[in-house]
Design an enzyme around this catalytic site. Sequence first.
Site, PDB file in Angstrom:
ATOM      1  N   GLY A  24      47.668  47.660  39.872  1.00  0.00           N
ATOM      2  CA  GLY A  24      48.694  47.999  40.848  1.00  0.00           C
ATOM      3  C   GLY A  24      48.307  49.265  41.578  1.00  0.00           C
ATOM      4  O   GLY A  24      48.028  50.294  40.951  1.00  0.00           O
ATOM      5  N   GLU A  26      49.810  51.550  43.429  1.00  0.00           N
ATOM      6  CA  GLU A  26      50.588  52.778  43.291  1.00  0.00           C
ATOM      7  C   GLU A  26      50.517  53.337  41.869  1.00  0.00           C
ATOM      8  O   GLU A  26      50.413  54.552  41.683  1.00  0.00           O
ATOM      9  CB  GLU A  26      52.048  52.524  43.702  1.00  0.00           C
ATOM     10  CG  GLU A  26      52.220  52.130  45.156  1.00  0.00           C
ATOM     11  CD  GLU A  26      51.968  50.641  45.415  1.00  0.00           C
ATOM     12  OE1 GLU A  26      52.025  50.247  46.586  1.00  0.00           O
ATOM     13  OE2 GLU A  26      51.705  49.887  44.441  1.00  0.00           O
ATOM     14  N   ASN A  28      48.049  52.861  39.780  1.00  0.00           N
ATOM     15  CA  ASN A  28      46.689  53.407  39.642  1.00  0.00           C
ATOM     16  C   ASN A  28      46.616  54.823  40.187  1.00  0.00           C
ATOM     17  O   ASN A  28      46.096  55.743  39.543  1.00  0.00           O
ATOM     18  CB  ASN A  28      45.679  52.547  40.418  1.00  0.00           C
ATOM     19  CG  ASN A  28      45.405  51.210  39.770  1.00  0.00           C
ATOM     20  OD1 ASN A  28      45.643  51.030  38.575  1.00  0.00           O
ATOM     21  ND2 ASN A  28      44.908  50.266  40.545  1.00  0.00           N
ATOM     22  N   TYR A  94      49.652  36.434  40.894  1.00  0.00           N
ATOM     23  CA  TYR A  94      50.789  35.643  40.412  1.00  0.00           C
ATOM     24  C   TYR A  94      51.998  36.585  40.416  1.00  0.00           C
ATOM     25  O   TYR A  94      52.383  37.143  39.386  1.00  0.00           O
ATOM     26  CB  TYR A  94      50.510  35.100  39.010  1.00  0.00           C
ATOM     27  CG  TYR A  94      49.257  34.255  38.963  1.00  0.00           C
ATOM     28  CD1 TYR A  94      49.308  32.892  39.230  1.00  0.00           C
ATOM     29  CD2 TYR A  94      48.023  34.839  38.693  1.00  0.00           C
ATOM     30  CE1 TYR A  94      48.150  32.116  39.219  1.00  0.00           C
ATOM     31  CE2 TYR A  94      46.866  34.070  38.682  1.00  0.00           C
ATOM     32  CZ  TYR A  94      46.941  32.710  38.939  1.00  0.00           C
ATOM     33  OH  TYR A  94      45.798  31.947  38.934  1.00  0.00           O
ATOM     34  N   LYS A 210      37.341  55.635  54.932  1.00  0.00           N
ATOM     35  CA  LYS A 210      36.331  55.494  53.879  1.00  0.00           C
ATOM     36  C   LYS A 210      35.269  54.488  54.325  1.00  0.00           C
ATOM     37  O   LYS A 210      35.602  53.401  54.766  1.00  0.00           O
ATOM     38  CB  LYS A 210      36.988  55.015  52.585  1.00  0.00           C
ATOM     39  CG  LYS A 210      38.112  55.917  52.075  1.00  0.00           C
ATOM     40  CD  LYS A 210      38.959  55.224  51.020  1.00  0.00           C
ATOM     41  CE  LYS A 210      39.833  54.130  51.627  1.00  0.00           C
ATOM     42  NZ  LYS A 210      40.682  53.454  50.638  1.00  0.00           N
ATOM     43  N   ALA A 216      33.003  59.446  53.572  1.00  0.00           N
ATOM     44  CA  ALA A 216      34.400  59.375  54.010  1.00  0.00           C
ATOM     45  C   ALA A 216      34.608  60.453  55.063  1.00  0.00           C
ATOM     46  O   ALA A 216      34.063  61.557  54.955  1.00  0.00           O
ATOM     47  CB  ALA A 216      35.354  59.572  52.845  1.00  0.00           C
ATOM     48  N   GLY A 239      40.213  48.917  42.610  1.00  0.00           N
ATOM     49  CA  GLY A 239      40.883  50.101  42.088  1.00  0.00           C
ATOM     50  C   GLY A 239      40.270  51.398  42.563  1.00  0.00           C
ATOM     51  O   GLY A 239      40.896  52.464  42.449  1.00  0.00           O
ATOM     52  N   GLY A 241      39.686  52.411  45.612  1.00  0.00           N
ATOM     53  CA  GLY A 241      40.416  52.979  46.740  1.00  0.00           C
ATOM     54  C   GLY A 241      41.655  53.737  46.294  1.00  0.00           C
ATOM     55  O   GLY A 241      41.997  54.788  46.860  1.00  0.00           O
ATOM     56  N   ASP A 242      42.343  53.226  45.288  1.00  0.00           N
ATOM     57  CA  ASP A 242      43.519  53.909  44.744  1.00  0.00           C
ATOM     58  C   ASP A 242      43.107  55.239  44.119  1.00  0.00           C
ATOM     59  O   ASP A 242      43.787  56.259  44.270  1.00  0.00           O
ATOM     60  CB  ASP A 242      44.204  53.049  43.694  1.00  0.00           C
ATOM     61  CG  ASP A 242      44.447  51.623  44.174  1.00  0.00           C
ATOM     62  OD1 ASP A 242      44.743  51.447  45.365  1.00  0.00           O
ATOM     63  OD2 ASP A 242      44.333  50.707  43.342  1.00  0.00           O
TER      64      ASP A 242
END
Length: 299
Positions: A24, A26, A28, A94, A210, A216, A239, A241-242
């Site tokens: 997830g 947020e 993460n 899902y 990025k 970046a 993950g 990017g989070d």
Amino acid sequence: MAALVPEPVGALAAAGLLRLTVAGAESNAAMYLAEHGVPVRWVSAVGADPFGQRILAEVAACGVDVTGVRTDPDRPTGLLVKDPAPGGTRVHYYRRASAASALGPEVLAGAAVRGAGLLHLTGITPALSASCRALVEEALTGPLPVSFDVNFRPALWPDGSAPEVLGALADRADLVFVGLDEAQALWGARITAPADVRALLPGPALLVVKDGALAATAFDGRAVHTEPALPTEVVEPVGAGDAFAAGFLAGLHRGEPVGRALRLAHVTAGAALRASGDHGPLPAPAEIAALLDAPAASR
């Protein structure tokens, strides 16, 4: 969300074992922020099921305040399954009618949000339901500064509305994160460099573009800062990017200049890239400090 990941990392169709982990965007970001010592609260919803219990326990164990997470007795916790491949990881979602998809603007008036210094949102949320999109729309008109990670997931936008919706939302945020590759996927061949993204999104006071394993670039008003990425062995990229967003926000929270915040973002993204799940351990504080202080050529 709960996540199932082939163990060892490989094609889902040939996997003998699946490891249960937490995913997830947020959550993460919240976990990495907490591990960087930033006070952070995650506001969401999970189902009254074992997946929800597992997620709350793991996120809280990282130091995140989870008192703003609602347990929904009628809707399940969302689930994703990763399918790693040499050309990239495919993610199967899902999450239809999940607990989080029932979130709406009402959460913004709750005690869990009031008093925050910054509200971090992603482009995943408005794809989940009409009420979730309304939540993001209202947040962008509210009193809190908003950071927004575009986080384009094509599978969540089957109607093709993502370019228009995500572009409009991003341009209203105070701080925006977007990958050059996802900008190209969203807005087409006219996007060839970070400056093209800035021309498309002039609204944010701070825009971070990025460019994968290269660099970046942050557009801070009229100033432009570019930091090369760190060489990293990639186990699985989902993950990262989070983690990058969390590292950058942590740098700003510490009062670091934008260039050093970008370096901390790269360091944090590396932790996710080296893990099979969405969340991996940060380097030791002394190693992080050394990477932040090292000349670019030696990082």
